[in-house]
Enzyme design. Structure first.
Site, PDB file in Angstrom:
ATOM      1  N   TYR A 209      -7.145  15.600 -10.885  1.00 21.94           N
ATOM      2  CA  TYR A 209      -6.299  14.469 -10.746  1.00 21.94           C
ATOM      3  C   TYR A 209      -5.231  15.753 -11.629  1.00 21.94           C
ATOM      4  O   TYR A 209      -4.344  15.255 -11.089  1.00 21.94           O
ATOM      5  CB  TYR A 209      -7.568  13.899 -11.996  1.00 21.94           C
ATOM      6  CG  TYR A 209      -6.543  12.733 -12.960  1.00 21.94           C
ATOM      7  CD1 TYR A 209      -5.710  11.825 -11.953  1.00 21.94           C
ATOM      8  CD2 TYR A 209      -5.677  13.114 -14.570  1.00 21.94           C
ATOM      9  CE1 TYR A 209      -4.587  11.305 -12.661  1.00 21.94           C
ATOM     10  CE2 TYR A 209      -5.102  12.114 -15.028  1.00 21.94           C
ATOM     11  CZ  TYR A 209      -4.892  11.072 -14.303  1.00 21.94           C
ATOM     12  OH  TYR A 209      -3.767  10.024 -14.905  1.00 21.94           O
TER      13      TYR A 209
ATOM     14  N   ASP B 171       1.205  -1.069  -0.116  1.00 22.89           N
ATOM     15  CA  ASP B 171       0.329   0.208   0.375  1.00 22.89           C
ATOM     16  C   ASP B 171       0.666   1.257   0.146  1.00 22.89           C
ATOM     17  O   ASP B 171       1.822   1.140   1.094  1.00 22.89           O
ATOM     18  CB  ASP B 171      -1.373   0.117   1.254  1.00 22.89           C
ATOM     19  CG  ASP B 171      -1.776   0.936   1.177  1.00 22.89           C
ATOM     20  OD1 ASP B 171      -1.522   2.027   0.172  1.00 22.89           O
ATOM     21  OD2 ASP B 171      -2.459   0.843   2.171  1.00 22.89           O
TER      22      ASP B 171
END
Length: 248
Positions: free
Chosen positions: A144, A52
């Site tokens: 984004y 992760d």
């Protein structure tokens, strides 16, 4: 000089699907020892670590496992990332933190952990997956675009910081690529076929970019063939960044 990676060890984040999986496959064909970092590593054929990248301990453990397995690390491909849609009004603070944590700080964590190993490599390279969103204003992509703009600037800063340590840092800027994430985006549209046609038409080539095409650019930048290349971005976008074709 060929794109020969024989004997080199590469970490590829987000390597279980899309551009990451295509990159892993090409690196393996070029002779590299491939290590894939991903949240879900089911079905991955290469050496894989369930990592992760928002968790520094998970990143440190994964990097250490790769170094122990292969005796070092030569290449890091920071490819893992998540998308976001909407204007600045569309996402709350929590979502901004989440996307920046993955797309920007994820690169920081993985590269930071790998640096001691990269410094001892004779062919050290870092390649970040950026985006056309870093260099062109796209509608409904505020969050984004901000994250990928940070990736672009971070790439340049890292290149300056580490070139004299023998570590090259570059990025690729894909246009809209035919990946699982884009597939999910299209599936959620009111008219998926019309949305795909619009995204394809936005690129001068008239089609989406393939994952293999982006992976080929990553392979070049990561390989010794690009030994004189650092602080560079390669647009793999069907001409979207630089071309303005007349309509027929």
């Amino acid at each position: 000089m060929a794109f020969d990676m024989t004997g080199l060890t590469a970490i590829i984040t987000g390597g279980a699907s899309g551009i990451g999986a295509a990159t892993a496959a090409q690196f393996a064909q070029l002779g590299a020892n491939v290590a894939v970092f991903d949240i879900n590593t089911d079905g991955v054929e290469h050496f894989a670590q369930q990592v992760d990248i928002t968790d520094d301990a998970s990143v440190q453990s994964g990097v250490q496992a790769v170094a122990e397995k292969f005796g070092g690390i030569d290449i890091v491909v920071n490819n893992a990332g998540i998308g976001a849609q909407g204007t600045v009004e569309a996402n709350d603070d929590e979502e901004w933190h989440r996307v920046l944590d993955v797309n920007v700080l994820g690169i920081v964590r993985v590269t930071r952990a790998a640096l001691p190993h990269l410094r001892t490599s004779k062919a050290a390279s870092v390649v970040n997956t950026c985006s056309i969103a870093a260099t062109a204003g796209l509608p409904q992509r505020a969050l984004y675009s901000a994250s990928k703009g940070a990736v672009y600037s971070l790439t340049l800063a890292m290149a300056a910081d580490h070139l004299r340590e023998g570590i090259r840092v570059n990025c690729v800027n894909p246009g809209t690529a035919d990946t699982p994430w884009v597939g999910r985006l299209l599936d959620s549209a009111d008219n998926p076929e019309a949305e795909r046609a619009a995204l394809s038409a936005r690129q001068p080539s008239g089609r989406l970019v393939s994952a293999d095409e982006v992976a080929a650019a990553i392979a070049y930048l990561a390989s010794p063939a690009a030994s004189a290349v650092s602080g560079t971005s390669i647009a793999v976008d069907g001409g979207m960044q630089g071309l303005r074709l007349r309509s027929e």
